[in-house]
Design an enzyme around this catalytic site. Structure first.
Site, PDB file in Angstrom:
ATOM      1  N   ASP A  21       0.848  -1.203   0.000  1.00  0.00           N
ATOM      2  CA  ASP A  21       0.000   0.000   0.000  1.00  0.00           C
ATOM      3  C   ASP A  21       0.879   1.246   0.000  1.00  0.00           C
ATOM      4  OD1 ASP A  21      -1.962   1.901   0.383  1.00  0.00           O
ATOM      5  OD2 ASP A  21      -2.109   1.547   2.544  1.00  0.00           O
ATOM      6  N   ASP A  29      -1.756  -1.200  -3.843  1.00  0.00           N
ATOM      7  CA  ASP A  29      -2.085  -0.389  -5.014  1.00  0.00           C
ATOM      8  C   ASP A  29      -0.921  -0.323  -6.002  1.00  0.00           C
ATOM      9  OD1 ASP A  29      -0.301   1.512  -3.851  1.00  0.00           O
ATOM     10  OD2 ASP A  29      -1.950   2.209  -2.580  1.00  0.00           O
ATOM     11  N   ASP A  98      -4.916 -10.480 -15.940  1.00  0.00           N
ATOM     12  CA  ASP A  98      -5.879 -11.551 -15.726  1.00  0.00           C
ATOM     13  C   ASP A  98      -7.090 -11.258 -16.604  1.00  0.00           C
ATOM     14  OD1 ASP A  98      -7.236 -13.733 -14.377  1.00  0.00           O
ATOM     15  OD2 ASP A  98      -5.919 -13.311 -12.677  1.00  0.00           O
ATOM     16  N   ASP A 201      -8.682 -16.699 -16.879  1.00  0.00           N
ATOM     17  CA  ASP A 201      -9.413 -17.267 -15.747  1.00  0.00           C
ATOM     18  C   ASP A 201     -10.439 -18.322 -16.200  1.00  0.00           C
ATOM     19  OD1 ASP A 201     -10.009 -16.737 -12.794  1.00  0.00           O
ATOM     20  OD2 ASP A 201     -12.006 -16.508 -13.650  1.00  0.00           O
ATOM     21  N   GLU A 255      -6.249 -21.017 -17.215  1.00  0.00           N
ATOM     22  CA  GLU A 255      -6.553 -21.782 -15.998  1.00  0.00           C
ATOM     23  C   GLU A 255      -7.528 -22.896 -16.368  1.00  0.00           C
ATOM     24  OE1 GLU A 255      -8.233 -21.202 -11.461  1.00  0.00           O
ATOM     25  OE2 GLU A 255      -9.195 -20.172 -13.122  1.00  0.00           O
ATOM     26  N   HIS A 328      -3.349 -17.348  -5.497  1.00  0.00           N
ATOM     27  CA  HIS A 328      -4.296 -16.720  -4.576  1.00  0.00           C
ATOM     28  C   HIS A 328      -5.479 -17.638  -4.235  1.00  0.00           C
ATOM     29  CE1 HIS A 328      -5.801 -16.432  -8.570  1.00  0.00           C
ATOM     30  NE2 HIS A 328      -6.990 -16.076  -8.113  1.00  0.00           N
ATOM     31  N   ASP A 329      -5.524 -18.834  -4.808  1.00  0.00           N
ATOM     32  CA  ASP A 329      -6.665 -19.732  -4.592  1.00  0.00           C
ATOM     33  C   ASP A 329      -6.367 -20.903  -3.664  1.00  0.00           C
ATOM     34  OD1 ASP A 329      -8.426 -18.339  -6.224  1.00  0.00           O
ATOM     35  OD2 ASP A 329      -7.841 -19.449  -8.022  1.00  0.00           O
TER      36      ASP A 329
HETATM   37  C1  GLC Z   1     -10.457 -18.570 -10.829  1.00  0.00           C
HETATM   38  C2  GLC Z   1      -9.744 -17.560  -9.962  1.00  0.00           C
HETATM   39  C3  GLC Z   1     -10.463 -17.477  -8.663  1.00  0.00           C
HETATM   40  C4  GLC Z   1     -11.862 -16.999  -8.922  1.00  0.00           C
HETATM   41  C5  GLC Z   1     -12.583 -17.882  -9.940  1.00  0.00           C
HETATM   42  C6  GLC Z   1     -13.783 -17.206 -10.471  1.00  0.00           C
HETATM   43  O1  GLC Z   1     -10.403 -19.837 -10.303  1.00  0.00           O
HETATM   44  O2  GLC Z   1      -8.386 -17.897  -9.830  1.00  0.00           O
HETATM   45  O3  GLC Z   1      -9.815 -16.641  -7.741  1.00  0.00           O
HETATM   46  O4  GLC Z   1     -12.590 -16.986  -7.730  1.00  0.00           O
HETATM   47  O5  GLC Z   1     -11.766 -18.183 -11.049  1.00  0.00           O
HETATM   48  O6  GLC Z   1     -13.406 -16.110 -11.256  1.00  0.00           O
HETATM   49 CA    CA Z   2      -3.670   2.016  -1.170  1.00  0.00          CA
END
Ligand code: GLC
Ligand code: CA
Length: 558
Positions: A21, A29, A98, A201, A255, A328-329
């Site tokens: 941040d 950010d 993404d 995604d 993905e 992140h998942d």
């Molecule tokens: C993918 C992303 C995940 C998201 C999902 C729906 O799996 O990595 O974070 O919640 O798609 O967009």
């Molecule tokens: Ca910020």
């Protein structure tokens, strides 16, 4: 296989909200990212994948997009993004965005229009359907992959819309050519600006079987057999490639849940039918769970090894691998496949070796390089992730006790990977100057932080940096062929990689137990160079040694 620039990249993934941040509002950010570009370069990464930076109501933290061609005010402005892009490029770093086009946010203007009336031009951008039983029941039995219904009702239209994820993420109807044109517009917008490609995604979900037939009745993701690789998937991806992607020097990573090497080759085999450059599969992420992180089982090394080995061998010479252990998942990998207490440092380094010596393009998730661990939040109210909250509700309704579900969540929740990056041991781990960061900081930040790690030559960070530089200096890491040894071992992962007379030999122990390792025939460890190891004075006698907890060694021959 032809050379392509993406094959030599080391990609660093940023989940922007928790990275850094710069303006003291408690949220990561663009300014924060710009301030850390030199840090990422110093680690050795030469590309960045940004999880969504676009305006979003954040029901799924950016994966519900309200405007594809802008930057969220939480993160900055489009102008600042252009500065960031220039700053990255001037450091020799690529940038990928993404691309989330299976669904939009329910606050996207297309969706707001689409629900105004059945004859609105945007109505057919989504899967609006009449319900069954006089409209009061959903059109089919599909369920969300986030645990919950797959359809939501709209009173005004007296119709239902499909959403494979959260209620606030309506699925786009990719069968509508206008929707595909919109996707191409979005791609061109970013590529014309200079970005170098996309992480796409859940791209394999974009085509749904005609008629949306009922699915096999399971409580989560019911219907998935009708969209996990739908009838027009190849066709649409080919259209995106021919009309847009092929006109730019860019690359894509799709993905792909439930993907196998054999199916993947339909998309990533190099040649004229290729539609994606790489795919993120999930097979090696299921060595301690089934289908989802919430259906847990004890970690089994053989599952990890067989996933890695089949992707390495089946793609070799045909298609390109994407390598990752974290994003992140998923919860932090040390807390899953390693030991986040007594052997955090040893197992963190060993896990790095286990995948950074494989063929393909490696991805490293923010914080992985300092061995961040899962936060394991104790109360459901402390969680932010929509899927964790939904699973909690569902599991409780199935009669599981609060304690039981919380123990699952602590291990499985995506929030484990979404805590702010720990930059130093100061206030809020150096992530923000705000009183309160947007999300909980892992209390171990006083020990586990970037500042400590960069100073310490024996840290996980220093180890990653060294391993990355070895990888860049020795093409056998990226391009060598692959052979696994000791497949039956429950404790050791052993493999070699060969290219142009060079051989890498990799030994990883996934246990704190001492295990006797004996070099296989034809391998004289003494005659190799020990490139890297997570112990200072690795023992060796008669071509064998007793492993130390989570020991890892990489030898180079030739
Ligand atoms: C993918 C992303 C995940 C998201 C999902 C729906 O799996 O990595 O974070 O919640 O798609 O967009
Ligand atoms: Ca910020």
């Amino acid at each position: 296989m032809p050379n392509a620039f993406y094959k030599d990249l080391i990609v660093y993934q940023i989940w922007p909200r928790s990275f850094c941040d710069s303006n003291g509002d408690g949220i990561g950010d663009l300014g924060g990212i710009i301030s850390k570009l030199d840090y990422i370069k110093d680690l050795g990464a030469n590309a960045i994948w940004f999880s969504p930076l676009y305006p979003s109501p954040n029901h799924d933290y950016g994966y519900d997009i309200a405007d594809y061609m802008d930057i969220s005010p939480d993160y900055g402005t489009l102008e600042e993004f252009k500065t960031l892009l220039n700053e990255a490029h001037s450091r020799g770093m690529k940038i990928i965005m993404d691309l989330v086009i299976n669904h939009t946010s329910n606050e996207h203007k297309w969706f707001l229009e689409s629900k105004k009336s059945k004859d609105n031009p945007y109505h057919d951008y989504y899967f609006w359907r009449d319900g069954k039983k006089g409209g009061k029941k959903p059109p089919n039995n599909w369920k969300s992959t986030f645990a919950g219904p797959g359809w939501s009702y709209d009173e005004n239209l007296n119709q239902w819309y499909l959403h494979l994820f959260a209620d606030e993420q309506p699925d786009l109807n990719m069968d509508n050519p206008k929707v595909r044109e919109e996707v191409k517009k979005i791609m061109r917008f970013w590529l014309d600006m200079g970005v170098d490609g996309f992480r796409e995604d859940v791209i394999t979900f974009i085509s749904k079987k005609e008629g949306l037939p009922n699915g096999f009745p399971i409580p989560v993701a019911c219907g998935i057999e009708h969209y996990k690789k739908g009838p027009h998937l190849h066709e649409y991806l080919m259209e995106f490639k021919n009309d847009v992607l092929s006109q730019y020097d860019c690359f894509t990573v799709g993905e792909a849940p439930m993907m196998t090497p054999k199916l993947a080759l339909e998309f990533i085999s190099e040649g004229k039918n290729q539609t994606l450059d790489m795919m993120f599969h999930f097979q090696h992420m299921q060595a301690d769970c089934m289908i989802t992180d919430f259906i847990q089982r004890p970690f089994k090394l053989k599952k990890y090894k067989s996933a890695m080995s089949s992707w390495q061998t089946e793609l070799y010479g045909k298609g390109w691998n994407a390598l990752y252990l974290e994003n992140h998942d998923h919860p932090r990998i040390i807390s899953r496949y390693g030991n986040d207490e007594k052997y955090r440092v040893e197992s963190g380094k060993m896990l790095a070796v286990s995948y950074l010596c494989l063929g393909g393009t490696p991805f490293i998730y923010q914080g992985q390089e300092i061995g961040m661990t899962s936060i394991k939040l104790p109360e459901i109210e402390m969680y932010e992730d929509v899927s964790t909250k939904n699973v909690y509700k569902m599991a409780r309704s199935f009669g599981l006790s609060h304690e039981r579900v919380m123990s699952l969540a602590k291990r499985a929740s995506r929030d484990n990977a979404r805590t702010p990056v720990q930059w130093d041991d100061g206030k809020n781990a150096g992530f923000t100057s705000a009183e309160k960061p947007w999300f909980h900081i892992n209390p171990n930040y006083e020990q586990v932080n970037v500042a400590n790690d960069r100073e310490n030559p024996d840290s996980i960070w220093s180890f990653y940096k060294k391993l990355i530089s070895l990888r860049k200096a020795n093409p056998v890491f990226t391009y060598g062929n692959y052979k696994e040894y000791m497949k039956d071992s429950d404790d050791l992962y052993v493999y070699e990689r060969c290219l142009d007379g060079k051989k890498l030999f990799v030994i990883c122990s996934f246990t704190e137990k001492q295990v006797i390792f004996e070099a296989p025939e034809g391998i004289e460890l003494n005659s190799g160079e020990l490139l890297i190891s997570n112990y200072k004075y690795p023992a060796l006698s008669n071509n064998r040694f007793k492993t130390k907890p989570y020991e890892a060694r990489v030898y180079l021959f030739g």
